[in-house]
Design a protein around this motif. Structure first.
Motif, PDB file in Angstrom:
ATOM      1  N   ASP A   1       4.088   1.424  -2.675  1.00 45.06           N
ATOM      2  CA  ASP A   1       4.506   0.026  -2.825  1.00 45.06           C
ATOM      3  C   ASP A   1       5.329  -0.431  -1.620  1.00 45.06           C
ATOM      4  O   ASP A   1       6.470  -0.880  -1.746  1.00 45.06           O
ATOM      5  CB  ASP A   1       5.310  -0.147  -4.112  1.00 45.06           C
ATOM      6  CG  ASP A   1       5.624  -1.606  -4.418  1.00 45.06           C
ATOM      7  OD1 ASP A   1       4.884  -2.481  -3.935  1.00 45.06           O
ATOM      8  OD2 ASP A   1       6.625  -1.862  -5.129  1.00 45.06           O
ATOM      9  N   LEU A   2       4.740  -0.340  -0.439  1.00 43.36           N
ATOM     10  CA  LEU A   2       5.457  -0.644   0.799  1.00 43.36           C
ATOM     11  C   LEU A   2       5.968  -2.085   0.837  1.00 43.36           C
ATOM     12  O   LEU A   2       5.264  -3.014   0.428  1.00 43.36           O
ATOM     13  CB  LEU A   2       4.555  -0.389   1.996  1.00 43.36           C
ATOM     14  CG  LEU A   2       4.250   1.087   2.282  1.00 43.36           C
ATOM     15  CD1 LEU A   2       3.202   1.205   3.375  1.00 43.36           C
ATOM     16  CD2 LEU A   2       5.515   1.828   2.677  1.00 43.36           C
ATOM     17  N   ARG A   3       7.179  -2.246   1.369  1.00 42.72           N
ATOM     18  CA  ARG A   3       7.829  -3.548   1.460  1.00 42.72           C
ATOM     19  C   ARG A   3       8.198  -3.846   2.910  1.00 42.72           C
ATOM     20  O   ARG A   3       8.272  -2.946   3.747  1.00 42.72           O
ATOM     21  CB  ARG A   3       9.079  -3.562   0.589  1.00 42.72           C
ATOM     22  CG  ARG A   3       8.815  -3.159  -0.853  1.00 42.72           C
ATOM     23  CD  ARG A   3      10.088  -2.883  -1.610  1.00 42.72           C
ATOM     24  NE  ARG A   3       9.821  -2.401  -2.969  1.00 42.72           N
ATOM     25  CZ  ARG A   3      10.762  -1.969  -3.807  1.00 42.72           C
ATOM     26  NH1 ARG A   3      12.033  -1.988  -3.419  1.00 42.72           N
ATOM     27  NH2 ARG A   3      10.445  -1.543  -5.022  1.00 42.72           N
ATOM     28  N   GLU A   4       8.474  -5.115   3.188  1.00 41.90           N
ATOM     29  CA  GLU A   4       8.829  -5.518   4.544  1.00 41.90           C
ATOM     30  C   GLU A   4      10.033  -4.737   5.064  1.00 41.90           C
ATOM     31  O   GLU A   4      10.101  -4.361   6.240  1.00 41.90           O
ATOM     32  CB  GLU A   4       9.131  -7.021   4.580  1.00 41.90           C
ATOM     33  CG  GLU A   4       9.449  -7.546   5.959  1.00 41.90           C
ATOM     34  CD  GLU A   4       8.270  -7.456   6.916  1.00 41.90           C
ATOM     35  OE1 GLU A   4       8.487  -7.084   8.093  1.00 41.90           O
ATOM     36  OE2 GLU A   4       7.141  -7.746   6.482  1.00 41.90           O
ATOM     37  N   SER A   5      10.988  -4.447   4.172  1.00 47.67           N
ATOM     38  CA  SER A   5      12.204  -3.734   4.580  1.00 47.67           C
ATOM     39  C   SER A   5      11.931  -2.281   4.949  1.00 47.67           C
ATOM     40  O   SER A   5      12.813  -1.612   5.523  1.00 47.67           O
ATOM     41  CB  SER A   5      13.243  -3.788   3.451  1.00 47.67           C
ATOM     42  OG  SER A   5      12.725  -3.201   2.258  1.00 47.67           O
TER      43      SER A   5
ATOM     44  N   SER B   1       0.832  -1.199   0.000  1.00 41.88           N
ATOM     45  CA  SER B   1       0.000   0.000   0.000  1.00 41.88           C
ATOM     46  C   SER B   1       0.868   1.252   0.000  1.00 41.88           C
ATOM     47  O   SER B   1       2.083   1.191  -0.179  1.00 41.88           O
ATOM     48  CB  SER B   1      -0.934  -0.008   1.208  1.00 41.88           C
ATOM     49  OG  SER B   1      -0.203   0.106   2.416  1.00 41.88           O
ATOM     50  N   THR B   2       0.229   2.407   0.198  1.00 40.06           N
ATOM     51  CA  THR B   2       0.911   3.700   0.237  1.00 40.06           C
ATOM     52  C   THR B   2       0.720   4.320   1.613  1.00 40.06           C
ATOM     53  O   THR B   2      -0.354   4.191   2.210  1.00 40.06           O
ATOM     54  CB  THR B   2       0.347   4.641  -0.840  1.00 40.06           C
ATOM     55  OG1 THR B   2       0.603   4.078  -2.138  1.00 40.06           O
ATOM     56  CG2 THR B   2       0.992   6.023  -0.761  1.00 40.06           C
ATOM     57  N   VAL B   3       1.743   4.980   2.117  1.00 41.93           N
ATOM     58  CA  VAL B   3       1.654   5.597   3.442  1.00 41.93           C
ATOM     59  C   VAL B   3       2.152   7.037   3.366  1.00 41.93           C
ATOM     60  O   VAL B   3       3.004   7.370   2.534  1.00 41.93           O
ATOM     61  CB  VAL B   3       2.477   4.797   4.481  1.00 41.93           C
ATOM     62  CG1 VAL B   3       3.965   4.972   4.242  1.00 41.93           C
ATOM     63  CG2 VAL B   3       2.118   5.215   5.890  1.00 41.93           C
ATOM     64  N   GLU B   4       1.578   7.885   4.215  1.00 42.87           N
ATOM     65  CA  GLU B   4       2.027   9.268   4.348  1.00 42.87           C
ATOM     66  C   GLU B   4       2.428   9.525   5.794  1.00 42.87           C
ATOM     67  O   GLU B   4       1.779   9.036   6.717  1.00 42.87           O
ATOM     68  CB  GLU B   4       0.922  10.260   3.962  1.00 42.87           C
ATOM     69  CG  GLU B   4       0.649  10.369   2.492  1.00 42.87           C
ATOM     70  CD  GLU B   4      -0.353  11.469   2.178  1.00 42.87           C
ATOM     71  OE1 GLU B   4      -0.865  12.112   3.141  1.00 42.87           O
ATOM     72  OE2 GLU B   4      -0.635  11.711   0.999  1.00 42.87           O
TER      73      GLU B   4
ATOM     74  N   THR C   1       7.834   5.557  13.579  1.00 44.99           N
ATOM     75  CA  THR C   1       8.061   4.119  13.417  1.00 44.99           C
ATOM     76  C   THR C   1       6.992   3.525  12.507  1.00 44.99           C
ATOM     77  O   THR C   1       5.796   3.631  12.794  1.00 44.99           O
ATOM     78  CB  THR C   1       8.042   3.404  14.778  1.00 44.99           C
ATOM     79  OG1 THR C   1       9.060   3.947  15.617  1.00 44.99           O
ATOM     80  CG2 THR C   1       8.277   1.910  14.598  1.00 44.99           C
ATOM     81  N   LEU C   2       7.421   2.916  11.415  1.00 47.14           N
ATOM     82  CA  LEU C   2       6.504   2.292  10.465  1.00 47.14           C
ATOM     83  C   LEU C   2       6.541   0.779  10.638  1.00 47.14           C
ATOM     84  O   LEU C   2       7.613   0.160  10.596  1.00 47.14           O
ATOM     85  CB  LEU C   2       6.883   2.658   9.029  1.00 47.14           C
ATOM     86  CG  LEU C   2       6.073   1.997   7.910  1.00 47.14           C
ATOM     87  CD1 LEU C   2       4.603   2.401   7.996  1.00 47.14           C
ATOM     88  CD2 LEU C   2       6.641   2.360   6.541  1.00 47.14           C
ATOM     89  N   THR C   3       5.357   0.191  10.839  1.00 47.39           N
ATOM     90  CA  THR C   3       5.226  -1.257  10.956  1.00 47.39           C
ATOM     91  C   THR C   3       4.302  -1.751   9.848  1.00 47.39           C
ATOM     92  O   THR C   3       3.233  -1.178   9.627  1.00 47.39           O
ATOM     93  CB  THR C   3       4.636  -1.648  12.325  1.00 47.39           C
ATOM     94  OG1 THR C   3       5.457  -1.099  13.361  1.00 47.39           O
ATOM     95  CG2 THR C   3       4.572  -3.160  12.475  1.00 47.39           C
ATOM     96  N   LEU C   4       4.712  -2.812   9.167  1.00 40.97           N
ATOM     97  CA  LEU C   4       3.923  -3.342   8.057  1.00 40.97           C
ATOM     98  C   LEU C   4       3.262  -4.669   8.435  1.00 40.97           C
ATOM     99  O   LEU C   4       3.810  -5.456   9.203  1.00 40.97           O
ATOM    100  CB  LEU C   4       4.794  -3.534   6.818  1.00 40.97           C
ATOM    101  CG  LEU C   4       5.393  -2.259   6.227  1.00 40.97           C
ATOM    102  CD1 LEU C   4       6.164  -2.583   4.963  1.00 40.97           C
ATOM    103  CD2 LEU C   4       4.321  -1.231   5.942  1.00 40.97           C
ATOM    104  N   THR C   5       2.087  -4.884   7.870  1.00 43.16           N
ATOM    105  CA  THR C   5       1.354  -6.123   8.101  1.00 43.16           C
ATOM    106  C   THR C   5       0.820  -6.628   6.771  1.00 43.16           C
ATOM    107  O   THR C   5       0.648  -5.862   5.814  1.00 43.16           O
ATOM    108  CB  THR C   5       0.187  -5.894   9.085  1.00 43.16           C
ATOM    109  OG1 THR C   5      -0.537  -7.111   9.254  1.00 43.16           O
ATOM    110  CG2 THR C   5      -0.762  -4.829   8.570  1.00 43.16           C
ATOM    111  N   ASP C   6       0.577  -7.922   6.707  1.00 42.76           N
ATOM    112  CA  ASP C   6       0.007  -8.501   5.491  1.00 42.76           C
ATOM    113  C   ASP C   6      -1.454  -8.123   5.332  1.00 42.76           C
ATOM    114  O   ASP C   6      -2.030  -8.251   4.256  1.00 42.76           O
ATOM    115  CB  ASP C   6       0.129 -10.029   5.511  1.00 42.76           C
ATOM    116  CG  ASP C   6       1.555 -10.484   5.318  1.00 42.76           C
ATOM    117  OD1 ASP C   6       2.254  -9.846   4.519  1.00 42.76           O
ATOM    118  OD2 ASP C   6       1.972 -11.439   5.975  1.00 42.76           O
ATOM    119  N   GLY C   7      -2.101  -7.697   6.399  1.00 43.39           N
ATOM    120  CA  GLY C   7      -3.506  -7.325   6.308  1.00 43.39           C
ATOM    121  C   GLY C   7      -4.411  -8.537   6.409  1.00 43.39           C
ATOM    122  O   GLY C   7      -3.996  -9.682   6.200  1.00 43.39           O
TER     123      GLY C   7
END
Length: 296
Positions: A99-103, A42-45, A126-132
């Motif tokens: 295009d957010l990635r795990e890294s 996804s995209t984040v701001e 702090t940005l944390t990503l999840t698979d949703g």
């Protein structure tokens, strides 16, 4: 023919956020969000405002890597090539990552340089990503059908997917709606509709100004905040740039008997149980009439 009952979904797009003001003297950075949870792909701001004693700003950027005390601008960071955009407007800066990635799950800091010094705002975002979350809708019949094609509808509009099960992974706010299915060729025997609910924090937040034409001293102006959220936004807060304390609360902010001191840039912060989001700022320019003095 019926659709399975697994049709209610709750998804957390943003974590609780805390505004933080840090700085030394008149140097400071105020992050609108200290932590964000987002979906992979996804995209984040993330945004902040900044202050400094005097001088001219010569450079503004975000970074995650600090090699030998030399921060690497995300724009030239090879890990973010083609995925980063900046929006800078009068002491307020917004970073957009696509295009957010795990890294990308790291801490982001904002740094600015003036002709009188340089400053980095801590602790950063702090940005944390999840698979949703995902959801599967399955079309069932009273007996097993072989060699038939199933078709799906959302809000009575035909979808391109033609399988017995419809997989939404990850699910998004655009997937919300009423779903039904049928066997191709027997579209008149459509299943009852089932409702899919997706919850998410505020997004697409914006401010409108009324009147939008010239604003004369002594008149009234109304700022209105709008945002897309589910459940709906339950808290609106208004800010004027360069001021750390809120100016007002509520979806609309009415300024009566306006004066030149009210001129400036305003923005709103929206919030529900799943997150917060800030609008871009809008300018309010107050015009005043010069009163002529005639000698007698």
């Amino acid at each position: 023919m019926s659709v399975c009952g697994l049709m209610v979904l709750y998804i957390l797009l943003m974590s609780d956020c805390v505004s933080v003001v840090l700085g030394q003297g008149d140097w400071g950075v105020r992050y609108s969000t200290q932590s964000i949870c987002a979906l992979k792909g996804s995209t984040v701001e993330m945004s902040c405002s900044y202050t400094f004693p005097s001088g001219k700003v010569t450079s503004t950027f975000w970074y995650t890597k600090d090699t030998y005390k030399n921060p690497v601008n995300l724009i030239v960071d090879s890990d973010y090539t083609g995925r980063v955009k900046y929006h800078d407007e009068r002491y307020r800066h917004t970073l957009t990552i696509t295009d957010l990635r795990e890294s990308d799950s790291v801490v982001y800091k904002f740094r600015f340089i003036t002709d009188g010094g340089k400053y980095t705002g801590g602790p950063g975002v702090t940005l944390t990503l999840t698979d949703g979350d995902s959801v599967t809708l399955t079309c069932t019949t009273t007996c097993t059908l072989i060699g038939h094609t199933y078709i799906w509808y959302r809000n009575k509009q035909l979808l391109t997917k033609q399988e017995v099960s419809l997989h939404l992974n990850p699910v998004s706010s655009e997937d919300a709606g009423n779903y039904s299915c049928a066997v191709k060729g027997l579209e008149s025997l459509r299943s009852p509709e089932e409702k899919l609910i997706v919850t998410y924090g505020p997004k697409n937040t914006s401010v409108s100004v009324s009147p939008s034409s010239e604003i004369m001293e002594g008149s009234s102006v109304t700022l209105t905040c709008s945002s897309d959220a589910n459940p709906p936004v339950d808290k609106y807060t208004w800010y004027k740039k360069t001021l750390t304390s809120p100016k007002a609360s509520g979806q609309s902010y009415n300024i009566t008997n306006i004066t030149s001191e009210d001129s400036g840039e305003y923005y709103c912060e929206t919030e529900n149980k799943y997150g917060r989001h800030n609008s871009l700022s809008v300018s309010v320019d107050v015009l005043y009439l010069k009163h002529a003095v005639h000698a007698r």
